[in-house]
Design an enzyme around this catalytic site. Structure first.
Site, PDB file in Angstrom:
ATOM      1  N   ASP A   1       0.957  -1.943   0.056  1.00 12.28           N
ATOM      2  CA  ASP A   1      -0.120   0.141  -0.138  1.00 12.28           C
ATOM      3  C   ASP A   1       0.354   0.971  -0.387  1.00 12.28           C
ATOM      4  O   ASP A   1       0.895   2.370  -0.803  1.00 12.28           O
ATOM      5  CB  ASP A   1      -1.044  -0.221   1.215  1.00 12.28           C
ATOM      6  CG  ASP A   1      -1.546  -1.488   0.960  1.00 12.28           C
ATOM      7  OD1 ASP A   1      -1.941  -1.662   0.576  1.00 12.28           O
ATOM      8  OD2 ASP A   1      -3.228  -1.232   2.372  1.00 12.28           O
TER       9      ASP A   1
ATOM     10  N   GLU B   1       1.514  -9.068  12.141  1.00 11.15           N
ATOM     11  CA  GLU B   1       1.100  -9.032  10.644  1.00 11.15           C
ATOM     12  C   GLU B   1       2.961  -8.522  10.067  1.00 11.15           C
ATOM     13  O   GLU B   1       2.996  -9.116   8.972  1.00 11.15           O
ATOM     14  CB  GLU B   1       0.068  -7.614  10.043  1.00 11.15           C
ATOM     15  CG  GLU B   1      -0.120  -6.903   8.960  1.00 11.15           C
ATOM     16  CD  GLU B   1      -1.018  -5.544   8.683  1.00 11.15           C
ATOM     17  OE1 GLU B   1      -1.566  -5.673   9.672  1.00 11.15           O
ATOM     18  OE2 GLU B   1      -1.269  -5.476   7.540  1.00 11.15           O
TER      19      GLU B   1
HETATM   20  C1  DGY Z   1      -5.921  -1.529   4.127  1.00 11.03           C
HETATM   21  O1  DGY Z   1      -7.171  -1.441   4.552  1.00 11.03           O
HETATM   22  O2  DGY Z   1      -5.038  -1.404   5.112  1.00 11.03           O
HETATM   23  C2  DGY Z   1      -5.548  -2.911   3.370  1.00 11.03           C
HETATM   24  O3  DGY Z   1      -4.107  -2.982   3.581  1.00 11.03           O
HETATM   25  C3  DGY Z   1      -6.068  -2.131   1.910  1.00 11.03           C
HETATM   26  O4  DGY Z   1      -7.153  -3.310   1.639  1.00 11.03           O
END
Ligand code: DGY
Length: 434
Positions: free
Chosen positions: A169, A400
């Site tokens: 992201d 994570e």
């Molecule tokens: C989040 O919500 O952070 C995800 O990576 C996007 O789907």
């Protein structure tokens, strides 16, 4: 190791919601596309039926145009996530199912190689074989979506128009594209982030980035998520390394599966013949000696060393010489006291070993890179990639993502982002058992 295996099992069961697995409670309370692929592999160690149902649930959200959404909102009542299904409003596209609701973008196409992985584990299981034959055309259809809508010039490389599609992201890779977006506060809908009230905000993307994620979501929605307008209008248009490497790897897996069961692989072979050489030539960055994404809007490479380039190993795209460069890079990071593989160039001023995709270690990437290095016989580095992840998980638990600087990680008591995380459990477990 026994404790790690037991704990992985506990997490996969904890996050199992009667038919699919959430990545982690609260932060990601629905089914995520590429998470599910890795989670399915994890479940197969205890219950092959769960592994199959995981993928069936995911594909229940597939659109008529073939797109496999990045989130499937199996529950419409869960309120801890933004953007929810109403915000996506994916039914502006007439081919999006009314139920389950979904987002309007996709994620790395991992499911072809996940199927091959399951078949390698259970080559003669009749239920699995029947399932693979049944889902095969749906997976091919999801690839067809990418080669049709996301490769309008028929280059053999697909584009993404939103950083969330890349899975990475807030990687600095996207900064320049996001900077092109000028936000007019009157035009951007009001929204409230939920992630930063669940995970520490210095481990998550910034609000500058979130405004731009929402802007691009709106742009997709306006174009019903599959129209030519996206290609024409989007300030963010990138041929990404990881996206195309995962697709190429999955093409090959589907070809292998198709050959075994006598299924039609003509189209897959055509894609593959074009995509592999194109990736190798166009995305190789001679200055950096790694693969880097191509910014279609800017007309240039996005010149940063980062983890997506290494995923090409798993798809067996690099020449032996290119692979050697990638292996040397990883070995040098190891020698300098980093866990491998940090998600971004540790020598860049943009490196941030704590913040999401700007530096930490990501378990599913270690899984892919481990297998990639093995394919090129870089066994020693592969073992480090594996043992580094196992060490982090042993010290901190199934988080994570993780701190990539050993000197810092050793003094910490936890990882970053969400805890009890499904793909961390799945990938670590699978590496332990490999
Ligand atoms: C989040 O919500 O952070 C995800 O990576 C996007 O789907």
């Amino acid at each position: 190791m026994e404790n790690l295996v037991e704990d992985a099992k506990r997490i996969l069961n904890l996050n199992w919601k009667d038919g699919f697995t959430i990545p982690t409670n609260k932060l990601y309370p629905f089914q995520w596309n590429w998470d599910s692929g890795f989670t399915s592999i994890g479940h197969s160690h205890f219950d092959l039926d769960f592994a199959i149902r995981e993928l069936q649930s995911l594909f229940s959200g597939q659109w008529e145009n073939g797109m496999l959404p990045h989130i499937i909102f199996h529950s419409e009542n869960e309120k801890t996530y933004f953007p929810n299904f109403e915000f996506w409003n994916s039914n502006v596209n007439l081919g999006a199912p009314q139920k389950p609701k979904s987002s309007g973008i996709t994620q790395p196409a991992v499911h072809g190689f996940v199927l091959e992985n399951l078949l390698e584990k259970f080559p003669d299981d009749e239920k699995l074989i029947a399932f693979v034959k049944d889902i095969f055309p749906k997976v091919v259809k999801s690839h067809r979506f990418l080669y049709t809508y996301r490769d309008p010039k028929r280059e053999g490389l697909m584009f993404i128009f939103h950083p969330w599609e890349s899975g990475r992201d807030n990687s600095p890779l996207w900064d320049e594209s996001l900077d092109r977006i000028v936000i007019n506060p009157d035009e951007l809908p009001k929204y409230e982030r939920r992630d930063t009230s669940i995970a520490p905000s210095d481990e998550r993307p910034t609000s500058y980035e979130y405004d731009r994620y929402v802007y691009l979501l709106q742009l997709g929605k306006k174009n019903k998520y599959d129209e030519q307008g996206i290609f024409e209008e989007s300030p963010f248009l990138v041929q990404d390394t990881l996206m195309n490497a995962a697709l190429i790897k999955s093409n090959q897996s589907l070809i292998n599966i198709g050959k075994r069961f006598g299924l039609d692989i003509g189209e897959l072979e055509e894609w593959q013949q074009q995509s592999v050489p194109r990736f190798q030539e166009k995305l190789w960055n001679t200055d950096l000696q790694t693969f880097t994404p191509f910014d279609i809007r800017g007309g240039h490479h996005i010149s940063f060393k980062e983890i997506g380039g290494l995923s090409a190993l798993y798809a067996e795209i690099p020449t032996q010489e290119q692979a050697k460069q990638l292996n040397d890079y990883l070995s040098s990071l190891h020698e300098r006291g980093f866990y491998i593989c940090p998600s971004f160039d540790v020598d860049s001023p943009l490196f941030d070993s704590k913040r999401y995709w700007r530096g930490p270690i990501w378990p599913q990437m270690n899984w892919m890179i481990y297998h990639g290095l093995n394919k090129y016989d870089f066994d020693k580095t592969a073992e480090i990639v594996k043992s580094d992840l196992i060490e982090l998980v042993s010290m901190h638990g199934y988080y994570e993502y993780f701190e990539s600087q050993k000197s810092l990680a050793k003094n910490m008591t936890s990882g970053y982002g969400g805890g009890d995380f499904s793909w961390t459990a799945a990938c670590t477990l699978d590496l332990i058992k490999t």
